[in-house]
Design a protein around this motif. Structure first.
Motif, mmCIF file in Angstrom:
data_model
loop_
_atom_site.group_PDB
_atom_site.id
_atom_site.type_symbol
_atom_site.label_atom_id
_atom_site.label_comp_id
_atom_site.label_asym_id
_atom_site.label_seq_id
_atom_site.Cartn_x
_atom_site.Cartn_y
_atom_site.Cartn_z
ATOM 1 N N ASP A 196 38.059 43.502 49.850
ATOM 2 C CA ASP A 196 38.644 42.313 50.484
ATOM 3 C C ASP A 196 38.589 41.112 49.550
ATOM 4 N N TYR A 197 37.737 41.202 48.545
ATOM 5 C CA TYR A 197 37.711 40.187 47.484
ATOM 6 C C TYR A 197 38.481 40.668 46.252
ATOM 7 N N LEU A 198 38.080 41.806 45.691
ATOM 8 C CA LEU A 198 38.669 42.268 44.428
ATOM 9 C C LEU A 198 40.147 42.623 44.559
ATOM 10 N N ASN A 199 40.523 43.206 45.678
ATOM 11 C CA ASN A 199 41.900 43.664 45.846
ATOM 12 C C ASN A 199 42.601 42.991 47.022
ATOM 13 N N ASN A 200 42.257 41.714 47.184
ATOM 14 C CA ASN A 200 42.934 40.870 48.157
ATOM 15 C C ASN A 200 42.786 39.421 47.698
ATOM 16 N N ASN A 228 45.338 31.013 49.080
ATOM 17 C CA ASN A 228 45.984 29.740 49.409
ATOM 18 C C ASN A 228 45.752 29.342 50.868
ATOM 19 N N GLN A 229 45.390 30.323 51.683
ATOM 20 C CA GLN A 229 45.214 30.069 53.115
ATOM 21 C C GLN A 229 43.783 29.697 53.495
ATOM 22 N N TYR A 230 42.797 30.212 52.728
ATOM 23 C CA TYR A 230 41.390 30.046 53.105
ATOM 24 C C TYR A 230 40.548 29.655 51.895
ATOM 25 N N ASP A 231 39.555 28.785 52.115
ATOM 26 C CA ASP A 231 38.542 28.595 51.077
ATOM 27 C C ASP A 231 37.512 29.709 51.236
ATOM 28 N N GLY A 232 36.492 29.717 50.367
ATOM 29 C CA GLY A 232 35.537 30.812 50.364
ATOM 30 C C GLY A 232 34.827 31.015 51.687
ATOM 31 N N GLN A 233 34.364 29.939 52.297
ATOM 32 C CA GLN A 233 33.647 30.044 53.565
ATOM 33 C C GLN A 233 34.574 30.490 54.687
ATOM 34 N N GLN A 234 35.788 29.949 54.719
ATOM 35 C CA GLN A 234 36.742 30.329 55.761
ATOM 36 C C GLN A 234 37.099 31.808 55.665
ATOM 37 N N ARG A 253 26.720 41.681 42.970
ATOM 38 C CA ARG A 253 27.130 40.541 42.136
ATOM 39 C C ARG A 253 28.426 40.932 41.426
ATOM 40 N N MET A 254 29.524 40.780 42.151
ATOM 41 C CA MET A 254 30.804 41.285 41.655
ATOM 42 C C MET A 254 31.328 40.499 40.462
ATOM 43 N N GLY A 255 30.794 39.315 40.241
ATOM 44 C CA GLY A 255 31.186 38.553 39.067
ATOM 45 C C GLY A 255 30.658 39.140 37.773
ATOM 46 N N CYS A 256 29.810 40.176 37.878
ATOM 47 C CA CYS A 256 29.188 40.776 36.695
ATOM 48 C C CYS A 256 29.648 42.209 36.444
ATOM 49 N N ILE A 257 30.675 42.676 37.147
ATOM 50 C CA ILE A 257 31.177 44.020 36.881
ATOM 51 C C ILE A 257 32.096 43.965 35.651
ATOM 52 N N PRO A 258 32.238 45.066 34.902
ATOM 53 C CA PRO A 258 33.034 45.041 33.661
ATOM 54 C C PRO A 258 34.456 44.518 33.834
ATOM 55 N N GLN A 264 37.579 39.580 31.811
ATOM 56 C CA GLN A 264 38.484 38.440 31.936
ATOM 57 C C GLN A 264 37.945 37.193 31.231
ATOM 58 N N SER A 265 36.715 37.293 30.750
ATOM 59 C CA SER A 265 36.090 36.175 30.023
ATOM 60 C C SER A 265 36.037 36.508 28.533
ATOM 61 N N THR A 266 36.528 35.611 27.710
ATOM 62 C CA THR A 266 36.489 35.853 26.263
ATOM 63 C C THR A 266 35.050 35.943 25.767
ATOM 64 N N ALA A 267 34.136 35.295 26.464
ATOM 65 C CA ALA A 267 32.719 35.347 26.087
ATOM 66 C C ALA A 267 32.021 36.572 26.672
ATOM 67 N N GLY A 268 32.731 37.281 27.585
ATOM 68 C CA GLY A 268 32.134 38.456 28.218
ATOM 69 C C GLY A 268 30.990 38.113 29.144
ATOM 70 N N SER A 269 31.055 36.940 29.742
ATOM 71 C CA SER A 269 29.962 36.506 30.627
ATOM 72 C C SER A 269 30.348 36.666 32.090
ATOM 73 N N CYS A 270 29.323 36.725 32.949
ATOM 74 C CA CYS A 270 29.570 36.868 34.387
ATOM 75 C C CYS A 270 30.371 35.673 34.903
ATOM 76 N N SER A 271 31.184 35.921 35.914
ATOM 77 C CA SER A 271 31.907 34.841 36.576
ATOM 78 C C SER A 271 31.059 34.316 37.728
ATOM 79 N N GLU A 272 30.480 33.145 37.521
ATOM 80 C CA GLU A 272 29.679 32.558 38.597
ATOM 81 C C GLU A 272 30.567 32.155 39.771
ATOM 82 N N GLU A 273 31.843 31.880 39.488
ATOM 83 C CA GLU A 273 32.772 31.556 40.572
ATOM 84 C C GLU A 273 32.892 32.733 41.537
ATOM 85 N N VAL A 274 33.035 33.943 40.994
ATOM 86 C CA VAL A 274 33.138 35.136 41.843
ATOM 87 C C VAL A 274 31.803 35.419 42.533
ATOM 88 N N ASN A 275 30.716 35.278 41.795
ATOM 89 C CA ASN A 275 29.398 35.510 42.407
ATOM 90 C C ASN A 275 29.147 34.558 43.573
#
Length: 373
Positions: free
Chosen positions: A183-187, A197-203, A234-239, A244-255
């Motif tokens: 529902d996050y990765l493939n939506n 565009n319809q919902y923020d993270g909490q919504q 912690r889906m922001g840290c999956i390969p 998607q990061s040139t630095a190869g670092s976890c996405s704290e936004e996704v986490n």
């Protein structure tokens, strides 16, 4: 004479051992799902499994779907080779089944007759809590449809056992549910879906868990009582995300994005435990388990925590494991098998900790304690 005495002692030992084993089997009771009420060693009669590719074991094999894993090198370490499991070997629920004394649970697409007596796995790669989730992959079985498939199995069991006996046995079974990742990765994180565009993270977390609550209540109304809910990792840290990061670092936004979902699931679980008579829900903190494995990687024997064992591109996560691709040889040193999924070793570690861990990992009780209720 000495030889004769030795043979007599050996015979007595074997007889006593056989009697002891029979006594143990008798003490462990019977499986109400078995047609002859046969002796069992299982802690529970059966386990029913709902989820996505993390625990799918072949339900997508015959679907017109891009989300499949029924080809080599998937299953390279599984006895029998590729089955549709998104792993080099065991999934988390495979190990939990063994810990419960059950055989490996068959996929719904392949289970028939007596095969359903120890449970059924309804999980489907790309599936989500929301029906629309995963549509990029075409064929998949959303959670609502998985519940309908369970109802079909339930009708079969009721026909064989009688409705009352089936309901009584069902109350002792484990229901493992691991939904939400897609529902996050493939939506939500996909640019061709409108949800961001319809919902923020909490919504969005509120929307998901409102639906999730209804679905779990449906399973309860069908007779389920013992639930194991797996939180999101912690889906922001999956390969796939790291790539998607040139630095190869976890996405704290996704986490950060998935945190409200996990928080909502815990709140929902406490409410369900308080308000549904006889229900026992427990929560497996997958994010905490993952953090522990990464933080103590060397203790667990891992040397590679940030790229897949099988895949192409940055972090081996830009393109996931392709048919007949050569994977890494030292698979037990990798946390990730491909762009999205952990290795068998990680699955087994997580399963064992969920089975007998403390409340920091599995709350309010562990799977072993749930099974013994």
């Amino acid at each position: 004479m000495a030889m004769a005495m030795a043979k007599l002692w050996m015979y007595c030992l074997l007889v006593c051992l056989g009697m002891a084993l029979n006594n143990v089997a008798s003490a462990q009771g019977v499986n109400p799902f078995e047609p002859d009420g046969g002796r069992r060693r299982e802690m529970v009669p059966a386990m029913f499994i709902f989820g996505d590719s993390l625990i799918d074991n072949g339900n997508n094999n015959d679907l017109p779907s891009f989300a499949k894993a029924n080809y080599f090198p998937y299953g390279i370490d599984f006895n029998g080779g590729p089955t549709g499991r998104f792993s080099n070997g065991y999934t988390m629920v495979d190990e939990i089944a063994e810990l419960l004394g059950l055989p490996l649970i068959p996929a719904y697409s392949e289970a028939s007759g007596d095969q359903v007596l120890h449970g059924v796995n309804y999980a489907s790669a790309a599936a989500g809590i929301l029906d629309i989730t995963g549509r990029n992959f075409v064929g998949r079985i959303p959670f609502d449809q998985q519940i309908q498939n369970f109802q079909t199995t339930l009708d079969q069991l009721a026909d064989n056992l009688g409705a009352i006996e089936a309901a009584e046995a069902l109350g002792k079974c484990i229901f493992f549910v691991g939904m939400g990742s897609n529902d996050y990765l493939n939506n939500y994180l996909m640019p061709n879906f409108p949800t961001r565009n319809q919902y923020d993270g909490q919504q969005y977390a509120d929307l998901l868990v409102q639906k999730y609550n209804q679905q779990l209540r449906t399973l309860y109304n069908l007779g389920a009582r013992k639930f194991v809910l797996a939180g999101l990792g912690r889906m922001g840290c999956i390969p796939s995300i790291l790539a998607q990061s040139t630095a190869g670092s976890c996405s704290e936004e996704v986490n950060q994005l998935v945190l409200p979902f996990n928080a909502n699931v815990k709140t929902m679980m406490n409410s369900l435990n308080a308000n549904l008579p006889g229900a026992r829900f427990i929560y497996v903190d997958i994010a905490h388990l993952f953090e522990d494995i990464v933080a103590n990687a060397r203790t667990y024997g891992f040397s590679v925590v940030n790229r897949g064992c099988c895949g192409i591109g940055r972090n081996r996560g830009q393109i996931t494991c392709l048919p007949f691709q050569t994977p890494c040889e030292n698979r037990d040193e990798y946390v990730f098998w491909d762009a999205f999924h952990p290795t068998e070793k990680v699955n087994i570690i997580m399963a064992r900790k969920a089975f007998n861990g403390d409340p920091s990992i599995v709350y309010p009780i562990n799977i072993q304690q749930l099974a013994n209720l």
